[in-house]
Design a protein around this motif. Structure first.
Motif, PDB file in Angstrom:
ATOM      1  N   GLY A   1       0.822  -1.203   0.000  1.00 23.33           N
ATOM      2  CA  GLY A   1       0.000   0.000   0.000  1.00 23.33           C
ATOM      3  C   GLY A   1       0.853   1.248   0.000  1.00 23.33           C
ATOM      4  O   GLY A   1       1.973   1.257   0.528  1.00 23.33           O
ATOM      5  N   PHE A   2       0.318   2.322  -0.603  1.00 25.34           N
ATOM      6  CA  PHE A   2       1.040   3.597  -0.654  1.00 25.34           C
ATOM      7  C   PHE A   2       0.256   4.659   0.101  1.00 25.34           C
ATOM      8  O   PHE A   2      -0.967   4.760  -0.041  1.00 25.34           O
ATOM      9  N   TYR A   3       0.971   5.454   0.885  1.00 24.10           N
ATOM     10  CA  TYR A   3       0.376   6.554   1.614  1.00 24.10           C
ATOM     11  C   TYR A   3       0.908   7.862   1.023  1.00 24.10           C
ATOM     12  O   TYR A   3       1.465   7.866  -0.082  1.00 24.10           O
ATOM     13  N   ALA A   4       0.752   8.954   1.736  1.00 24.98           N
ATOM     14  CA  ALA A   4       1.195  10.253   1.215  1.00 24.98           C
ATOM     15  C   ALA A   4       2.712  10.290   1.091  1.00 24.98           C
ATOM     16  O   ALA A   4       3.441   9.654   1.860  1.00 24.98           O
ATOM     17  N   PHE A   5       3.150  11.036   0.091  1.00 24.06           N
ATOM     18  CA  PHE A   5       4.581  11.240  -0.161  1.00 24.06           C
ATOM     19  C   PHE A   5       5.263   9.892  -0.422  1.00 24.06           C
ATOM     20  O   PHE A   5       4.838   9.176  -1.309  1.00 24.06           O
ATOM     21  N   VAL A   6       6.287   9.518   0.361  1.00 23.31           N
ATOM     22  CA  VAL A   6       7.002   8.278   0.049  1.00 23.31           C
ATOM     23  C   VAL A   6       6.854   7.228   1.150  1.00 23.31           C
ATOM     24  O   VAL A   6       7.603   6.264   1.202  1.00 23.31           O
ATOM     25  N   ARG A   7       5.889   7.385   2.012  1.00 26.91           N
ATOM     26  CA  ARG A   7       5.612   6.355   3.021  1.00 26.91           C
ATOM     27  C   ARG A   7       4.793   5.240   2.378  1.00 26.91           C
ATOM     28  O   ARG A   7       3.821   5.504   1.661  1.00 26.91           O
ATOM     29  N   PHE A   8       5.180   3.994   2.641  1.00 22.80           N
ATOM     30  CA  PHE A   8       4.451   2.868   2.076  1.00 22.80           C
ATOM     31  C   PHE A   8       4.362   1.730   3.084  1.00 22.80           C
ATOM     32  O   PHE A   8       5.060   1.713   4.103  1.00 22.80           O
ATOM     33  N   HIS A   9       3.495   0.778   2.790  1.00 16.34           N
ATOM     34  CA  HIS A   9       3.157  -0.321   3.699  1.00 16.34           C
ATOM     35  C   HIS A   9       3.457  -1.649   3.026  1.00 16.34           C
ATOM     36  O   HIS A   9       3.132  -1.852   1.857  1.00 16.34           O
ATOM     37  N   VAL A  10       4.073  -2.559   3.779  1.00 18.30           N
ATOM     38  CA  VAL A  10       4.309  -3.926   3.301  1.00 18.30           C
ATOM     39  C   VAL A  10       3.860  -4.880   4.399  1.00 18.30           C
ATOM     40  O   VAL A  10       4.193  -4.683   5.570  1.00 18.30           O
ATOM     41  N   ASP A  11       3.070  -5.892   4.034  1.00 21.28           N
ATOM     42  CA  ASP A  11       2.730  -6.940   4.994  1.00 21.28           C
ATOM     43  C   ASP A  11       2.764  -8.290   4.296  1.00 21.28           C
ATOM     44  O   ASP A  11       2.982  -8.368   3.085  1.00 21.28           O
ATOM     45  N   SER A  12       2.575  -9.346   5.068  1.00 21.03           N
ATOM     46  CA  SER A  12       2.635 -10.693   4.499  1.00 21.03           C
ATOM     47  C   SER A  12       1.408 -11.511   4.901  1.00 21.03           C
ATOM     48  O   SER A  12       1.520 -12.661   5.295  1.00 21.03           O
ATOM     49  N   THR A  13       0.228 -10.878   4.801  1.00 24.26           N
ATOM     50  CA  THR A  13      -1.012 -11.587   5.126  1.00 24.26           C
ATOM     51  C   THR A  13      -1.637 -12.228   3.885  1.00 24.26           C
ATOM     52  O   THR A  13      -1.995 -13.395   3.892  1.00 24.26           O
ATOM     53  N   ARG A  14      -1.761 -11.463   2.800  1.00 26.52           N
ATOM     54  CA  ARG A  14      -2.288 -12.005   1.549  1.00 26.52           C
ATOM     55  C   ARG A  14      -1.906 -11.065   0.401  1.00 26.52           C
ATOM     56  O   ARG A  14      -1.649  -9.879   0.608  1.00 26.52           O
ATOM     57  N   PHE A  15      -1.919 -11.591  -0.806  1.00 28.26           N
ATOM     58  CA  PHE A  15      -1.481 -10.867  -1.999  1.00 28.26           C
ATOM     59  C   PHE A  15      -2.538  -9.845  -2.398  1.00 28.26           C
ATOM     60  O   PHE A  15      -3.641 -10.201  -2.821  1.00 28.26           O
ATOM     61  N   ARG A  16      -2.212  -8.560  -2.259  1.00 29.46           N
ATOM     62  CA  ARG A  16      -3.163  -7.501  -2.585  1.00 29.46           C
ATOM     63  C   ARG A  16      -2.408  -6.183  -2.710  1.00 29.46           C
ATOM     64  O   ARG A  16      -1.210  -6.119  -2.432  1.00 29.46           O
ATOM     65  N   LYS A  17      -3.140  -5.131  -3.080  1.00 29.31           N
ATOM     66  CA  LYS A  17      -2.525  -3.823  -3.292  1.00 29.31           C
ATOM     67  C   LYS A  17      -3.569  -2.745  -3.098  1.00 29.31           C
ATOM     68  O   LYS A  17      -4.768  -2.974  -3.275  1.00 29.31           O
ATOM     69  N   TRP A  18      -3.131  -1.548  -2.721  1.00 27.58           N
ATOM     70  CA  TRP A  18      -4.023  -0.407  -2.590  1.00 27.58           C
ATOM     71  C   TRP A  18      -3.213   0.873  -2.629  1.00 27.58           C
ATOM     72  O   TRP A  18      -1.992   0.864  -2.531  1.00 27.58           O
ATOM     73  N   GLY A  19      -3.938   1.981  -2.801  1.00 24.72           N
ATOM     74  CA  GLY A  19      -3.284   3.280  -2.857  1.00 24.72           C
ATOM     75  C   GLY A  19      -3.569   4.075  -1.603  1.00 24.72           C
ATOM     76  O   GLY A  19      -3.686   3.519  -0.511  1.00 24.72           O
ATOM     77  N   VAL A  20      -3.707   5.408  -1.742  1.00 25.60           N
ATOM     78  CA  VAL A  20      -3.965   6.242  -0.573  1.00 25.60           C
ATOM     79  C   VAL A  20      -5.283   5.842   0.070  1.00 25.60           C
ATOM     80  O   VAL A  20      -5.434   5.847   1.281  1.00 25.60           O
ATOM     81  N   SER A  21      -6.279   5.451  -0.730  1.00 24.23           N
ATOM     82  CA  SER A  21      -7.513   4.901  -0.192  1.00 24.23           C
ATOM     83  C   SER A  21      -7.378   3.386  -0.118  1.00 24.23           C
ATOM     84  O   SER A  21      -6.453   2.791  -0.659  1.00 24.23           O
ATOM     85  N   GLU A  22      -8.323   2.731   0.542  1.00 21.45           N
ATOM     86  CA  GLU A  22      -8.260   1.286   0.709  1.00 21.45           C
ATOM     87  C   GLU A  22      -8.725   0.529  -0.529  1.00 21.45           C
ATOM     88  O   GLU A  22      -8.562  -0.685  -0.615  1.00 21.45           O
ATOM     89  N   ALA A  23      -9.324   1.211  -1.488  1.00 21.15           N
ATOM     90  CA  ALA A  23      -9.850   0.524  -2.669  1.00 21.15           C
ATOM     91  C   ALA A  23      -8.717  -0.055  -3.507  1.00 21.15           C
ATOM     92  O   ALA A  23      -7.692   0.592  -3.726  1.00 21.15           O
TER      93      ALA A  23
END
Length: 283
Positions: free
Chosen positions: A201-223
């Motif tokens: 997942g991507f948040y504002a500017f260059v902060r981003f999220h990585v997890d290992s629960t399941r294969f998925r992707k999202w942007g600033v919103s959860e959609a």
């Protein structure tokens, strides 16, 4: 005789002044003189803008010293990461950062997750080591484990992967434009994210999220369609095995169980022999 003594005194005065005067000047090579340090810049520490006061190194040292059992839990966690080969991906103490809004929520700036959740972050760190760092360079964690109470207060999702230590929010330590960051991470995610069951997942500017629960992707919103990673995600292959906290290898990521309210201290761990500990050593 008096005239001779007076003459000698007059001659000695300038020599004495020459011997004493230089001592008044600071010696650049001495331990007492240090030129002023240049002010820090964003380039020197790109993560600084994403870290609140109290979650920096000074804040960590204060938290570490606040309770004698903190040293025991930090050492046990670091030893576990060392055992499974991921202690050198990022400094261990940075993985103890909770939520950016910890102070607003009246929570702790650092917390050691329950040991039953440690295998989750091992899987995430493997992906960070193998595909995130090669793509964008070194990274710094700015938020990792959040107990359910803090996660709710900080506005985290109800099923946030931070609650069971699957997730890490990161920022790059090398200057990089946001579009370049997303392009590099999306390419890695679409190529190998499925193997590790990675959520990106991507948040504002260059902060981003990585997890290992399941294969998925999202942007600033959860959609899912808000993600800059536009290619449709195919069905995910089986993830590589991970090691549980008791050393038993499990063949897939466990299904997240309902969380329980946070307790003041993590799961009980056998104490180690008390000795002076540097909170940042050997990391």
């Amino acid at each position: 005789m008096r005239l001779l003594a007076l003459l000698l005194l007059l001659l000695a005065a300038p020599l004495a002044a020459q011997l004493v005067a230089p001592a008044a000047e600071p010696n650049p090579g001495s331990l007492l003189y240090r030129p002023p340090a240049p002010p820090p810049s964003v380039i020197d520490d790109p993560a600084a803008a994403y870290i609140t006061a109290g979650q920096d190194e000074t804040g960590y040292r204060a938290w570490f010293a606040a309770q004698p059992w903190h040293a025991t839990y930090v050492k046990a966690f670091n030893d576990y990461l060392t055992t499974y080969g991921v202690a050198d991906v990022v400094p261990t103490w940075e993985l103890l950062r909770t939520a950016t809004l910890w102070k607003v929520c009246g929570a702790q700036p650092f917390e050691v997750a329950p040991s039953s959740d440690w295998p989750h972050v091992v899987q995430t760190l493997r992906y960070v080591r193998d595909y995130v760092v090669p793509a964008i360079g070194p990274v710094e964690p700015v938020s990792a484990y959040r107990n359910p109470t803090l996660n709710r207060c900080a506005g985290g999702a109800i099923e946030s992967a931070h609650q069971d230590f699957h997730a890490i929010d990161l920022v790059p330590l090398r200057p990089i434009a946001r579009n370049q960051l997303m392009e590099a991470l999306c390419a890695a995610h679409l190529r190998r994210g499925g193997d590790y069951q990675v959520g990106l997942g991507f948040y504002a500017f260059v902060r981003f999220h990585v997890d290992s629960t399941r294969f998925r992707k999202w942007g600033v919103s959860e959609a899912a369609d808000a993600s800059p990673c536009r290619v449709t995600i195919a069905s995910a292959p089986k993830p590589p095995p991970i090691a549980s906290a008791n050393g038993i290898v499990v063949e897939s990521t466990p299904t997240p169980q309902p969380t329980t309210p946070a307790v003041p201290a993590p799961t009980v761990i056998t104490p180690v022999t008390a000795r002076p500990v540097d909170p940042l050593a050997p990391l």
